[in-house]
Design an enzyme around this catalytic site. Structure first.
Site, PDB file in Angstrom:
ATOM      1  N   THR A   1       0.860  -1.194   0.000  1.00  0.00           N
ATOM      2  CA  THR A   1       0.000   0.000   0.000  1.00  0.00           C
ATOM      3  C   THR A   1       0.888   1.233   0.000  1.00  0.00           C
ATOM      4  OG1 THR A   1       0.025   0.059   2.397  1.00  0.00           O
ATOM      5  CG2 THR A   1      -1.788  -1.129   1.367  1.00  0.00           C
TER       6      THR A   1
ATOM      7  N   GLU B   1      -5.722  -3.279  -1.110  1.00  0.00           N
ATOM      8  CA  GLU B   1      -6.203  -4.419  -0.321  1.00  0.00           C
ATOM      9  C   GLU B   1      -7.330  -5.168  -1.028  1.00  0.00           C
ATOM     10  OE1 GLU B   1      -5.519  -1.414   0.704  1.00  0.00           O
ATOM     11  OE2 GLU B   1      -4.715  -1.361   2.735  1.00  0.00           O
TER      12      GLU B   1
ATOM     13  N   TRP C   1     -19.799  17.063   9.479  1.00  0.00           N
ATOM     14  CA  TRP C   1     -18.742  16.679   8.556  1.00  0.00           C
ATOM     15  C   TRP C   1     -18.892  17.429   7.238  1.00  0.00           C
ATOM     16  CZ3 TRP C   1     -17.379  10.765   8.759  1.00  0.00           C
ATOM     17  CH2 TRP C   1     -17.056  10.439  10.083  1.00  0.00           C
TER      18      TRP C   1
HETATM   19  P1  AMP Z   1      -4.570   2.640  -3.014  1.00  0.00           P
HETATM   20  O1  AMP Z   1      -4.593   1.395  -2.246  1.00  0.00           O
HETATM   21  O2  AMP Z   1      -3.247   3.343  -2.941  1.00  0.00           O
HETATM   22  O3  AMP Z   1      -5.009   2.450  -4.406  1.00  0.00           O
HETATM   23  O4  AMP Z   1      -5.577   3.659  -2.322  1.00  0.00           O
HETATM   24  C1  AMP Z   1      -6.921   3.314  -2.090  1.00  0.00           C
HETATM   25  C2  AMP Z   1      -7.682   4.526  -1.648  1.00  0.00           C
HETATM   26  O5  AMP Z   1      -7.755   5.481  -2.705  1.00  0.00           O
HETATM   27  C3  AMP Z   1      -9.125   4.252  -1.313  1.00  0.00           C
HETATM   28  O6  AMP Z   1      -9.279   3.720  -0.029  1.00  0.00           O
HETATM   29  C4  AMP Z   1      -9.742   5.642  -1.459  1.00  0.00           C
HETATM   30  O7  AMP Z   1      -9.503   6.446  -0.330  1.00  0.00           O
HETATM   31  C5  AMP Z   1      -8.970   6.215  -2.617  1.00  0.00           C
HETATM   32  N1  AMP Z   1      -9.746   6.053  -3.866  1.00  0.00           N
HETATM   33  C6  AMP Z   1      -9.599   5.126  -4.816  1.00  0.00           C
HETATM   34  N2  AMP Z   1     -10.476   5.334  -5.824  1.00  0.00           N
HETATM   35  C7  AMP Z   1     -11.197   6.420  -5.505  1.00  0.00           C
HETATM   36  C8  AMP Z   1     -12.269   7.146  -6.124  1.00  0.00           C
HETATM   37  N3  AMP Z   1     -12.754   6.825  -7.317  1.00  0.00           N
HETATM   38  N4  AMP Z   1     -12.784   8.203  -5.456  1.00  0.00           N
HETATM   39  C9  AMP Z   1     -12.304   8.578  -4.248  1.00  0.00           C
HETATM   40  N5  AMP Z   1     -11.292   7.948  -3.634  1.00  0.00           N
HETATM   41  C10 AMP Z   1     -10.742   6.885  -4.242  1.00  0.00           C
END
Ligand code: AMP
Length: 548
Positions: free
Chosen positions: A189, A334, A450
């Site tokens: 991550t 994840e 919020w």
């Molecule tokens: P990663 O594991 O680095 O791909 O990050 C995942 C996180 O990216 C998610 O838990 C969200 O917070 C954010 N994320 C992914 N896709 C979106 C989306 N379309 N809109 C808003 N947040 C997103």
């Protein structure tokens, strides 16, 4: 009474079966790569499968044994694809590392995963010269190039040439069959706080994810498509495309390190790309280039945008001006990563265009295989009414049960079932369309209420003077926190803070309008292109709002 068992063949779901299928049924379909070396390389599924087998033989000759990790520091390209299959297919574990991380993070990740072999593109020779001495587990470094491009001397010990390794083998190799729950891949991550954490996928989880993500209401991949992943193969396996593309037998186009607007546009046109995927920041570059040069796309029809919230203005520009359908998607490392995609149902056809736009701006419906709920702080499920928002939890066969090496489970137990807490806050409407309000850490809490930073950013991005915007919380003596808008302006358009704040009037409740705007020359991004809110909050920690 004993249950009657099904009498079907016990065939484990193997990653190698994808490339075998593509080679057999779509063998002549091209894989085109713009290489780190600068030229265009052409191959096809038949030859890629053969070379992946040769690579599997070469890795075995290097001493790799079942479960050993083969790491990559590489751009999107055919050799990277061969490593995906050559390693996972021969019961090794493919570990893609994000080269945009800080060198110390890269070293930490490679050591944590205990990578045995590390394959890297020419671009990363200087990086590896620096890092090699601290990569304690790596026994062999493989430069992903041919003999002609091998540097005369480097400080990298045991440096091998990828093409020499592949060419030394005969390909007389049968892909083995083994337990489908065997680890195939590790991705870490991005880790905004603390060390990055490893998600270990299996052959089974990867295949189920590939099936689900290729469906028409998901990414909708077809043998007729020409697919260019802008999303890197080191960002959650390019969202699974290296698996779903051979599953359907489409043409694959890789941009290598050439991700600027001009290079992407030229590759899209030259190779007749129909479908793509990437984070919002990369589309900014491509859209700007196409707009500035008054260009249109001749074959490009749809794209998945995810990784962070896609600003509605970007969607409307891509659709209205360029005729490109945007499929907004949400997921995380994840989750392999796909959770939801936003495609309309038949019942939505009757909506007027504005209502349809508002719907496709959401992160969408779950794909079959993923289940989701929103919970309040007491872990009680909240209604699906499009208004109540809470902590989003998910479960499914391609969602992690635990992190690599972790002894404590991240899962929460609700109504007798285990769920993975995503750390995102969301609403879900009556039709099952989920909308992310915020990352829970990024929510702005003003007087107990919020405020969604994503909503503020989406509005700001619609202003003609705004290139990029981030809304963050700022300390406030009365309200606890209030929103501050951080903006990068477009170079040629004038606007003041008052203009921008005025733009929010009528678009959002008055109390949600940011208290102030600061203009900056650049907004920091993470290695996967997300806005680094933590860094911004630190930078503006002492900022005194005019209302304070
Ligand atoms: P990663 O594991 O680095 O791909 O990050 C995942 C996180 O990216 C998610 O838990 C969200 O917070 C954010 N994320 C992914 N896709 C979106 C989306 N379309 N809109 C808003 N947040 C997103």
């Amino acid at each position: 009474m004993a249950a009657l068992m099904g009498q079907m063949m016990q065939m484990p779901l193997m990653i190698s079966s994808l490339i075998v299928h593509a080679a057999r049924h779509h063998g002549d379909i091209e894989i085109v790569s713009k290489r780190a070396e600068g030229d265009i390389h052409r191959t096809n599924w038949h030859d890629t499968e053969l070379r992946s087998r040769k690579l599997a033989q070469a890795l075995a000759r290097l001493g790799c044994k079942s479960g050993d990790r083969v790491a990559t520091l590489a751009w999107n390209g055919y050799r990277h694809l061969e490593i995906y299959y050559g390693s996972s297919g021969s019961q090794l574990v493919c570990h893609t590392i994000n080269p945009r991380l800080f060198p110390e993070q890269i070293a930490w990740i490679a050591n944590d995963a205990a990578d045995k072999v590390l394959c890297f593109d020419l671009t990363f020779v200087p990086l590896l010269e620096k890092l090699a001495p601290v990569l304690t587990s790596v026994e062999k470094f493989v430069l992903m190039t041919d003999r002609a491009h091998m540097p005369a001397s480097t400080g990298i010990p045991n440096l091998l040439c990828y093409e020499d390794l592949v060419n030394a083998e005969n390909g007389d190799y049968m892909w083995p069959e083994f337990d489908e729950n065997t680890a195939s891949t590790i991705c870490y991550t991005s880790g905004t706080t603390g060390h990055p954490k490893g998600a270990v996928y299996s052959h089974r989880s990867t295949l189920l994810h590939a099936y689900a993500s290729a469906l028409p209401d998901s990414m909708g991949c077809s043998a007729k498509d020409v697919i260019l992943p802008v999303v890197p193969m080191f960002h959650v396996n390019a969202w699974g495309l290296p698996y779903s593309v051979p599953l359907v037998g489409a043409k694959f186009v890789f941009p290598g390190p050439h991700l600027d607007g001009k290079s992407l546009y030229e590759l899209f046109e030259a190779e007749k790309v129909t479908f793509s995927a990437g984070v919002p920041t990369v589309w900014l570059g491509l859209i700007n280039y196409a707009q500035q040069n008054d260009l249109k796309f001749s074959t490009f029809k749809r794209t998945v945008i995810g990784g962070s919230a896609c600003p509605p203005t970007m969607m409307r520009t891509l659709e209205g001006r360029f005729g490109v359908e945007v499929i907004h998607a949400w997921g995380m490392t994840e989750m392999s990563p796909i959770g939801t995609l936003c495609k309309l149902k038949a019942s939505h056809e009757k909506l007027d265009s504005e209502a349809r736009h508002r719907l496709v701006e959401k992160q969408g419906r779950v794909v079959y295989g993923v289940d989701m709920m929103i919970l309040d702080d007491d872990e009680t499920p909240l209604p699906w009414d499009g208004k109540a928002f809470g902590n989003l939890v998910v479960r499914g066969p391609w969602i992690i049960e635990n992190y690599f090496k972790s002894r404590t489970s991240p899962l929460v137990r609700v109504n007798g079932q285990d769920w993975f807490p995503t750390g995102d806050v969301a609403t879900i409407d009556e039709d099952g369309y989920m909308q992310i309000t915020d990352r829970s850490k990024d929510v702005i809490k003003s007087g107990g209420e919020w405020i969604s930073s994503i909503e503020l950013e989406n509005i700001a991005m619609a202003h003609p003077a705004v290139h990029e915007a981030a809304a963050i919380s700022c300390k406030h003596p009365k309200w606890g926190e209030r929103p501050l808008l951080v903006v990068v302006k477009k170079p040629d358009v004038q606007a003041t803070a008052v203009d921008l704040l005025g733009f929010f009037e009528g678009r959002i409740a008055k109390w949600q309008i940011p208290d102030d705007v600061v203009f900056v020359s650049e907004i920091p991004h993470t290695a996967t292109g997300k806005i680094q809110k933590l860094k911004l909050r630190e930078r503006f920690k002492e900022y005194r709002l005019p209302t304070a």
